[in-house]
Structures are given as C-alpha cells and as structure tokens.
Enzyme design. Sequence first.
Site, PDB file in Angstrom:
ATOM      1  N   ASP A  70      21.858  41.698 -43.533  1.00  0.00           N
ATOM      2  CA  ASP A  70      20.594  41.051 -43.170  1.00  0.00           C
ATOM      3  C   ASP A  70      19.951  41.825 -42.033  1.00  0.00           C
ATOM      4  O   ASP A  70      20.646  42.352 -41.166  1.00  0.00           O
ATOM      5  CB  ASP A  70      20.838  39.618 -42.668  1.00  0.00           C
ATOM      6  CG  ASP A  70      21.509  38.774 -43.718  1.00  0.00           C
ATOM      7  OD1 ASP A  70      21.201  38.975 -44.902  1.00  0.00           O
ATOM      8  OD2 ASP A  70      22.361  37.942 -43.350  1.00  0.00           O
ATOM      9  N   ASP A  76      13.309  38.137 -28.977  1.00  0.00           N
ATOM     10  CA  ASP A  76      11.958  37.596 -28.777  1.00  0.00           C
ATOM     11  C   ASP A  76      11.293  37.287 -30.114  1.00  0.00           C
ATOM     12  O   ASP A  76      10.552  36.311 -30.246  1.00  0.00           O
ATOM     13  CB  ASP A  76      11.073  38.484 -27.879  1.00  0.00           C
ATOM     14  CG  ASP A  76      11.222  39.963 -28.164  1.00  0.00           C
ATOM     15  OD1 ASP A  76      11.928  40.316 -29.121  1.00  0.00           O
ATOM     16  OD2 ASP A  76      10.612  40.757 -27.434  1.00  0.00           O
ATOM     17  N   GLU A  99       2.227  34.927 -28.054  1.00  0.00           N
ATOM     18  CA  GLU A  99       2.138  36.279 -27.503  1.00  0.00           C
ATOM     19  C   GLU A  99       2.616  37.310 -28.522  1.00  0.00           C
ATOM     20  O   GLU A  99       2.228  38.461 -28.485  1.00  0.00           O
ATOM     21  CB  GLU A  99       2.966  36.383 -26.214  1.00  0.00           C
ATOM     22  CG  GLU A  99       2.622  37.630 -25.446  1.00  0.00           C
ATOM     23  CD  GLU A  99       3.466  37.840 -24.194  1.00  0.00           C
ATOM     24  OE1 GLU A  99       3.267  37.128 -23.218  1.00  0.00           O
ATOM     25  OE2 GLU A  99       4.327  38.732 -24.226  1.00  0.00           O
ATOM     26  N   GLU A 100       3.453  36.870 -29.448  1.00  0.00           N
ATOM     27  CA  GLU A 100       4.010  37.794 -30.450  1.00  0.00           C
ATOM     28  C   GLU A 100       3.111  37.990 -31.659  1.00  0.00           C
ATOM     29  O   GLU A 100       3.422  38.785 -32.539  1.00  0.00           O
ATOM     30  CB  GLU A 100       5.379  37.278 -30.930  1.00  0.00           C
ATOM     31  CG  GLU A 100       6.432  37.174 -29.841  1.00  0.00           C
ATOM     32  CD  GLU A 100       6.867  38.537 -29.315  1.00  0.00           C
ATOM     33  OE1 GLU A 100       6.733  39.534 -30.031  1.00  0.00           O
ATOM     34  OE2 GLU A 100       7.308  38.585 -28.154  1.00  0.00           O
ATOM     35  N   ASP A 118       4.416  31.633 -25.271  1.00  0.00           N
ATOM     36  CA  ASP A 118       5.109  32.908 -25.103  1.00  0.00           C
ATOM     37  C   ASP A 118       6.576  32.573 -25.378  1.00  0.00           C
ATOM     38  O   ASP A 118       7.263  32.001 -24.532  1.00  0.00           O
ATOM     39  CB  ASP A 118       4.917  33.443 -23.680  1.00  0.00           C
ATOM     40  CG  ASP A 118       5.552  34.823 -23.517  1.00  0.00           C
ATOM     41  OD1 ASP A 118       6.282  35.248 -24.434  1.00  0.00           O
ATOM     42  OD2 ASP A 118       5.329  35.465 -22.479  1.00  0.00           O
ATOM     43  N   LEU A 120       9.456  34.123 -25.702  1.00  0.00           N
ATOM     44  CA  LEU A 120      10.531  34.647 -24.840  1.00  0.00           C
ATOM     45  C   LEU A 120       9.930  35.648 -23.869  1.00  0.00           C
ATOM     46  O   LEU A 120       9.722  36.814 -24.200  1.00  0.00           O
ATOM     47  CB  LEU A 120      11.636  35.283 -25.678  1.00  0.00           C
ATOM     48  CG  LEU A 120      13.040  35.193 -25.084  1.00  0.00           C
ATOM     49  CD1 LEU A 120      13.423  33.764 -24.722  1.00  0.00           C
ATOM     50  CD2 LEU A 120      14.065  35.762 -26.038  1.00  0.00           C
ATOM     51  N   ASP A 121       9.639  35.152 -22.692  1.00  0.00           N
ATOM     52  CA  ASP A 121       9.013  36.017 -21.683  1.00  0.00           C
ATOM     53  C   ASP A 121      10.084  36.712 -20.841  1.00  0.00           C
ATOM     54  O   ASP A 121      11.152  36.155 -20.607  1.00  0.00           O
ATOM     55  CB  ASP A 121       8.106  35.184 -20.769  1.00  0.00           C
ATOM     56  CG  ASP A 121       7.378  36.058 -19.778  1.00  0.00           C
ATOM     57  OD1 ASP A 121       6.510  36.827 -20.209  1.00  0.00           O
ATOM     58  OD2 ASP A 121       7.719  36.013 -18.583  1.00  0.00           O
ATOM     59  N   GLU A 278       0.805  32.851 -20.373  1.00  0.00           N
ATOM     60  CA  GLU A 278       1.635  32.844 -19.173  1.00  0.00           C
ATOM     61  C   GLU A 278       0.941  32.124 -18.006  1.00  0.00           C
ATOM     62  O   GLU A 278       1.446  31.138 -17.478  1.00  0.00           O
ATOM     63  CB  GLU A 278       1.995  34.299 -18.794  1.00  0.00           C
ATOM     64  CG  GLU A 278       2.946  34.915 -19.812  1.00  0.00           C
ATOM     65  CD  GLU A 278       2.873  36.431 -19.919  1.00  0.00           C
ATOM     66  OE1 GLU A 278       1.840  37.018 -19.533  1.00  0.00           O
ATOM     67  OE2 GLU A 278       3.831  37.043 -20.410  1.00  0.00           O
TER      68      GLU A 278
HETATM   69  P1  AHM Z   1       6.465  40.343 -21.211  1.00  0.00           P
HETATM   70  O1  AHM Z   1       5.587  39.239 -21.709  1.00  0.00           O
HETATM   71  O2  AHM Z   1       6.287  41.612 -21.989  1.00  0.00           O
HETATM   72  O3  AHM Z   1       7.897  39.948 -21.075  1.00  0.00           O
HETATM   73  O4  AHM Z   1       5.886  40.721 -19.758  1.00  0.00           O
HETATM   74  C1  AHM Z   1       5.765  39.720 -18.792  1.00  0.00           C
HETATM   75  C2  AHM Z   1       6.716  40.003 -17.677  1.00  0.00           C
HETATM   76  C3  AHM Z   1       6.908  38.871 -16.722  1.00  0.00           C
HETATM   77  O5  AHM Z   1       7.946  38.023 -17.112  1.00  0.00           O
HETATM   78  C4  AHM Z   1       7.270  39.581 -15.455  1.00  0.00           C
HETATM   79  O6  AHM Z   1       6.983  38.836 -14.314  1.00  0.00           O
HETATM   80  C5  AHM Z   1       6.459  40.832 -15.531  1.00  0.00           C
HETATM   81  O7  AHM Z   1       6.177  41.041 -16.903  1.00  0.00           O
HETATM   82  C6  AHM Z   1       7.184  41.996 -15.015  1.00  0.00           C
HETATM   83  O8  AHM Z   1       6.376  43.115 -15.111  1.00  0.00           O
HETATM   84  P2  AHM Z   1       6.779  44.492 -14.404  1.00  0.00           P
HETATM   85  O9  AHM Z   1       7.978  45.001 -15.143  1.00  0.00           O
HETATM   86  O10 AHM Z   1       5.572  45.348 -14.567  1.00  0.00           O
HETATM   87  O11 AHM Z   1       7.092  44.174 -12.965  1.00  0.00           O
HETATM   88 MG    MG Z   2       5.269  37.324 -21.732  1.00  0.00          MG
END
Ligand code: AHM
Ligand code: MG
Length: 327
Positions: A70, A76, A99-100, A118, A120-121, A278
């Site tokens: 699979d 994410d 966001e994806e 979002d 998985l941020d 976010e």
């Molecule tokens: P993402 O949505 O691609 O995960 O980016 C968001 C993240 C935040 O969680 C975090 O505070 C920030 O980007 C960190 O950015 P950097 O690596 O530029 O400091």
């Molecule tokens: Mg994010």
Amino acid sequence: MEKSRIDLPIGVTLDRFIKSKEVEYPSAVGAFSQLLRDIALAAKVVNRELNKAGLIDIMGNAGNYNTAGDEQKKLDILANIRFIRALSKGGEVCGIISEENESFIDLENDGNYIVAIDPLDGSSNIDVNVSVGTIFSIYKRITAVNNPLTDADFLQKGRLQIASGYILYGPSSMLVFTTGNGVNGFTYEPSLGEFVLSNSNIQCKQDGNMYSINEGLSNSILDPKAKQYLQFCKDNEYTARYIGSLVADFHRNLLKGGIYLYPATTKYPKGKLRLMFESNALAFVIEQAGGKATNGEMDILDIQPTHIHFTTPLYIGSKNMVSKLIN
Ligand code: AHM
Ligand code: MG
C-alpha cells in the site's frame, strides 16, 4: 450581553461539557455539538497515528510503499484525510478548506457549517518526534442551503468565527477551543479514550517575559517595529522559546504569558502563516483568553482575506506585550 457561564468541574468529559453548554447556546442546537464531537473523534484517530508513527514508519515521504504494497502517506496527508472524512460523514459541515488542499470542498449537503483546518501544523517537526498540532475554525455558511457554495462562504473575516481551537499532540494531547464564551482545555485520557476538562476558563497573563520567534530571520525582518521589539526583549533579558510548531509555541505562551512573532521577512514579504488556517483560529482563542493578535496594523480578526491561502504577519500573545510591539 454577557452570556452566563456554567462552570463544570475539572475532569468532566468533553461530551458532558458540550451537552451542558448547549443551554448557553440555544441557537447552536445539536448539530454544532456534533461537529465538535466529529473534530474530537478525528483528533483521537490522528493522535493514535502519531503515537505509532515511529513503529510503523509512516513518517517518510508520500510515495513510499509499505510491506503490504500500500502506498504510505505522510502524516500530514493522513491527518488531512482523517479530518475531512470525519467532517464529511458527520453531515453538519457543508464546506471545508484545508491547508493541504488548493481549493474549497463543497460537500453538497444541507449542513450549516464551514470548517477551515490545518490538519497537521508544524510539519518540519513530524519526523523528529516533536509536538505538532491541528488548528481549526468554524463559520456559518453564507450561501442559502441547497445552493452551491461560493468563495464568500470561505473568505469570511475571523471575527465571524463561531468557534475555533487547536489540538496539541504533545507529551499529553490536548484540545483547546472557544465558542466565544471563554477558552477551555481538555486533556486526552488514553485509557478512557476521552478528552477530559483540565484547564477551565483559560486566561492569558497580560504580561510575560517569553518571546517566540525564528531568530535566524532577524536580518531579514521587514517590519521595523518587530526588529525594535526583538531588541527590547534582549535588552530586558527575556526568555527565548521557539519550537517551530505554532500550536506548541502558542499553547505555552497562552498558559505562561508570552508573545509569538512571525513578521514579514524578505523570504515571506506578506508573512508566512495562513490567515484562514492558522492565524484566525488562534486569534479568536487569544482574544477570548484576554490576549491580543495583530498583523502589526490591525487585529487579525478584522482582516478580509482575498483568497483561501492568504498569508499574514502574526504577533500574538499577552495583551501588553503585543500592544508594546505595535505602539
Ligand atoms: P507549516 O504549516 O508548513 O507547518 O508551517 C507553519 C509553521 C508553524 O507551525 C511554525 O510556527 C512556523 O511554520 C515555523 O516556521 P519557520 O521554520 O520559518 O520558523
Ligand atoms: Mg500550517
């Protein structure tokens, strides 16, 4: 008019909490409660996937194949699938932006709610077993039921959110959210499989001495006020704390007092963080907890997005710290 607040004891389950709160929101009825339950359910599933990530090696890139042949998915992408599935099946949500996903998803049902998520941020932290989070906002639909959704349903100002929050997948996992009447935090109890109330009516200290910023970007910060404030933090020997996972950095500052900064930089002249996925959700939470969120010129919640992946500078946290930065 101030809504009456029902104080429930620490330890009640999310389910009981939601049920008793329905009295405070007669217009919210069961559908909205069910929507919160759907989010909590997807959070439990994602929490489970994250916990076993190291064991079954699903942290790698999408496009890999597991032993059964699979396709393996990055966490994410998996989280996105889990949340969209839970929200679609519930029936209360008519439209989703993630966001994806490039564009909005019209579920073509008679649900009343729009969700921005979002899933998985903090993706750069996934592969190294550091806390990550899910961030969500809930709005009412604008287009009449039985009509196709339009951009207007999704491009709503943060002020129009009816609920928002986040899930922090950390040493313990937590769900923190507001429905516009204070902020409450629930900790996941794995042996019960339930989120239980652990942080009732969270208030963010007006002042703090912790600042969170990617300081490697100092030389490319475009906003002079942010530069000045950073110098102020150093002159006063404030404590620097930066995980690089917005939910984790935000959560710490919410509980202990502090400020998170992601200014416009040479690389991201319009800011890096997304308004719809976010900034808005966390801005609603922080305002409800007595704090402040701004892009340096106006409150985050008053910004009119022009497209769903709209980005913005973000200064968020203890009220006096954020106010000092912009004044
Ligand atoms: P993402 O949505 O691609 O995960 O980016 C968001 C993240 C935040 O969680 C975090 O505070 C920030 O980007 C960190 O950015 P950097 O690596 O530029 O400091
Ligand atoms: Mg994010």
